[in-house]
Design an enzyme around this catalytic site. Structure first.
Site, PDB file in Angstrom:
ATOM      1  N   ALA A  28      -2.644  -8.522   9.961  1.00 54.66           N
ATOM      2  CA  ALA A  28      -1.967  -9.740   9.522  1.00 54.66           C
ATOM      3  C   ALA A  28      -2.137 -10.890  10.507  1.00 54.66           C
ATOM      4  O   ALA A  28      -2.410 -12.025  10.111  1.00 54.66           O
ATOM      5  CB  ALA A  28      -0.484  -9.447   9.286  1.00 54.66           C
ATOM      6  N   GLU A  67       3.942   3.160   6.257  1.00 55.46           N
ATOM      7  CA  GLU A  67       3.498   3.694   4.974  1.00 55.46           C
ATOM      8  C   GLU A  67       2.864   5.072   5.101  1.00 55.46           C
ATOM      9  O   GLU A  67       2.941   5.888   4.182  1.00 55.46           O
ATOM     10  CB  GLU A  67       2.517   2.723   4.305  1.00 55.46           C
ATOM     11  CG  GLU A  67       3.109   1.370   3.932  1.00 55.46           C
ATOM     12  CD  GLU A  67       4.115   1.441   2.790  1.00 55.46           C
ATOM     13  OE1 GLU A  67       4.420   2.558   2.324  1.00 55.46           O
ATOM     14  OE2 GLU A  67       4.612   0.384   2.375  1.00 55.46           O
ATOM     15  N   ARG A 121       0.082   0.177  13.227  1.00 51.27           N
ATOM     16  CA  ARG A 121       1.392   0.803  13.419  1.00 51.27           C
ATOM     17  C   ARG A 121       1.327   2.298  13.180  1.00 51.27           C
ATOM     18  O   ARG A 121       2.011   3.080  13.839  1.00 51.27           O
ATOM     19  CB  ARG A 121       2.417   0.161  12.480  1.00 51.27           C
ATOM     20  CG  ARG A 121       2.698  -1.297  12.794  1.00 51.27           C
ATOM     21  CD  ARG A 121       3.594  -1.931  11.770  1.00 51.27           C
ATOM     22  NE  ARG A 121       3.081  -1.755  10.413  1.00 51.27           N
ATOM     23  CZ  ARG A 121       3.566  -2.383   9.354  1.00 51.27           C
ATOM     24  NH1 ARG A 121       4.566  -3.232   9.499  1.00 51.27           N
ATOM     25  NH2 ARG A 121       3.062  -2.176   8.159  1.00 51.27           N
ATOM     26  N   ASN A 122       0.498   2.721  12.203  1.00 47.65           N
ATOM     27  CA  ASN A 122       0.392   4.149  11.911  1.00 47.65           C
ATOM     28  C   ASN A 122      -0.294   4.890  13.056  1.00 47.65           C
ATOM     29  O   ASN A 122       0.129   5.973  13.442  1.00 47.65           O
ATOM     30  CB  ASN A 122      -0.360   4.350  10.591  1.00 47.65           C
ATOM     31  CG  ASN A 122       0.441   3.891   9.398  1.00 47.65           C
ATOM     32  OD1 ASN A 122       1.327   4.589   8.926  1.00 47.65           O
ATOM     33  ND2 ASN A 122       0.151   2.693   8.914  1.00 47.65           N
ATOM     34  N   LYS A 151      -5.902   5.969   4.336  1.00 53.05           N
ATOM     35  CA  LYS A 151      -6.280   5.574   5.706  1.00 53.05           C
ATOM     36  C   LYS A 151      -5.087   5.561   6.654  1.00 53.05           C
ATOM     37  O   LYS A 151      -5.232   5.812   7.854  1.00 53.05           O
ATOM     38  CB  LYS A 151      -6.989   4.217   5.685  1.00 53.05           C
ATOM     39  CG  LYS A 151      -6.158   3.058   5.112  1.00 53.05           C
ATOM     40  CD  LYS A 151      -5.475   2.235   6.174  1.00 53.05           C
ATOM     41  CE  LYS A 151      -4.687   1.087   5.573  1.00 53.05           C
ATOM     42  NZ  LYS A 151      -4.093   0.204   6.591  1.00 53.05           N
ATOM     43  N   LYS A 160       0.843  -1.187   0.000  1.00 53.93           N
ATOM     44  CA  LYS A 160       0.000   0.000   0.000  1.00 53.93           C
ATOM     45  C   LYS A 160       0.879   1.237   0.000  1.00 53.93           C
ATOM     46  O   LYS A 160       1.706   1.409   0.896  1.00 53.93           O
ATOM     47  CB  LYS A 160      -0.925   0.003   1.218  1.00 53.93           C
ATOM     48  CG  LYS A 160      -1.905  -1.159   1.244  1.00 53.93           C
ATOM     49  CD  LYS A 160      -2.789  -1.135   2.470  1.00 53.93           C
ATOM     50  CE  LYS A 160      -3.774  -2.302   2.464  1.00 53.93           C
ATOM     51  NZ  LYS A 160      -4.659  -2.294   3.649  1.00 53.93           N
ATOM     52  N   ASP A 173     -11.338  -0.288   5.933  1.00 49.41           N
ATOM     53  CA  ASP A 173      -9.930  -0.203   6.331  1.00 49.41           C
ATOM     54  C   ASP A 173      -9.682   1.027   7.200  1.00 49.41           C
ATOM     55  O   ASP A 173      -8.871   0.998   8.135  1.00 49.41           O
ATOM     56  CB  ASP A 173      -9.047  -0.160   5.083  1.00 49.41           C
ATOM     57  CG  ASP A 173      -7.695  -0.816   5.305  1.00 49.41           C
ATOM     58  OD1 ASP A 173      -7.411  -1.235   6.438  1.00 49.41           O
ATOM     59  OD2 ASP A 173      -6.918  -0.906   4.334  1.00 49.41           O
ATOM     60  N   GLY A 219      -7.813  -4.139   2.204  1.00 47.85           N
ATOM     61  CA  GLY A 219      -9.019  -4.223   3.014  1.00 47.85           C
ATOM     62  C   GLY A 219      -8.708  -4.110   4.488  1.00 47.85           C
ATOM     63  O   GLY A 219      -7.542  -3.938   4.870  1.00 47.85           O
TER      64      GLY A 219
END
Length: 334
Positions: free
Chosen positions: A140, A282, A255-256, A191, A108, A244, A136
């Site tokens: 993980a 990301e 993580r973001n 997102k 992404k 998402d 989506g």
């Protein structure tokens, strides 16, 4: 139940490992490729990826290798590395792939510099291979553990949908199909930036009202950006957009969001990023590309711009928040 599909996965991180488990569970013959020798050793010796996906069993039927030529001998090849490494990977495997191999991009992001979507990066290097996008509301570890998960698979050629559904889909991992490749990717990119903003708000103890406002107005930004880029608004209402966004902005497993939370609590951005090592974030890299494309398309994205200013221009968090709060009152449809 075994099927006749061969699925290769390149990327030994959490998502690549999880997708190899998902495809194996669907009955495909799976080969996981990574250059990380520690990951390979751990999987071969203990059948776990201790570095990126600990405590999840990896079936012995899943082969793990650093020989990407073996991974490329597949019907479906999933690329699950960070977005910044996608172009280099495509170049390195370009002479290993048959043109009928379906490429599924699970990365992404928007490429820095070129401002290309991941699908366009792949098509530039591998023009003869059909390309699909997987995106989506997927953590993980949950997908790997077999918890119920839905995802979007975007592919311009609907004739490939059956192959993709049966190669990786199943009762516990349910792909929903669309032809909107652009809209699907934008949901997965924007997102992450909105999640950083939500994390900052929570770190500053601004409350759940503020988070709800950021998610909702962030969705408006995402939708405007998608339509301006050639995507469909309806796609953003689905799993790869709203779904998402809700997942990533609602859990510190993101993580973001956890990065934004730490920023909001006053921790130094550079220290946080250096402590991550090679683990990609990301939302940090995408915020720059999103703002540049938004300017090109004349799309208003104040939340994404605020995150960009904090991360890339070292703007004081409190000052940026005040700027957002002082924006003029407008119609909700703007």
């Amino acid at each position: 139940m075994q099927n006749n599909y061969r699925v290769g996965v390149i990327g030994g991180g959490a998502w690549g490992t999880a997708l190899s488990i998902v495809a194996n569970r669907a009955g495909s013959k799976v080969t996981l490729g990574t250059r990380n020798n520690n990951v390979i050793s751990a999987i071969k010796q203990k059948r776990t990826n201790d570095i990126y996906l600990p405590s999840v069993f990896i079936d012995p039927n899943i082969e793990v290798t650093d020989r990407f030529i073996d991974v490329c001998r597949s019907d479906v090849l999933i690329l699950a590395m960070p977005s910044y490494g996608l172009r280099t990977m495509c170049i390195s495997i370009s002479d290993m792939l048959s043109p009928d191999v379906i490429i599924v991009v699970a990365s992404k992001g928007i490429e820095r510099g070129s401002l290309m979507f991941m699908s366009d990066v792949v098509k530039a290097i591998l023009p003869h291979n059909p390309v699909a996008i997987l995106s989506g509301p997927n953590f993980a570890d949950e997908a790997a553990k077999g918890l119920p998960t839905a995802t979007t698979l975007a592919c311009a050629d609907s004739n490939l949908w059956d192959t993709l559904m049966y190669a990786i889909g199943g009762r516990l991992f349910r792909p929903y199909m669309t032809e909107d490749i652009i809209g699907t990717q934008i949901g997965g990119v924007v997102k992450n930036v909105i999640a950083i903003a939500c994390g900052i708000a929570m770190g500053k103890k601004m409350g759940e009202n503020a988070r709800a406002a950021l998610v909702t107005r962030g969705f408006a930004e995402m939708s405007r950006f998608a339509v301006a880029s050639g995507g469909k608004y309806e796609t953003l209402m689905g799993l790869s957009g709203l779904g998402d966004l809700l997942l990533t902005c609602g859990s510190e497993k993101s993580r973001n969001m956890s990065f934004g939370l730490a920023i909001g609590q006053g921790k130094a951005k550079d220290e946080l990023l250096s402590n991550r090592g090679r683990t990609a974030l990301e939302g940090v890299s995408s915020s720059e590309s999103i703002c540049k494309l938004a300017k090109k398309y004349d799309v208003s994205m104040p939340i994404c711009e605020a995150v960009y200013r904090i991360i890339h221009e070292d703007a004081p968090v409190d000052q940026v928040i005040e700027t957002l709060l002082e924006r003029p009152f407008v119609s909700e449809t703007i």
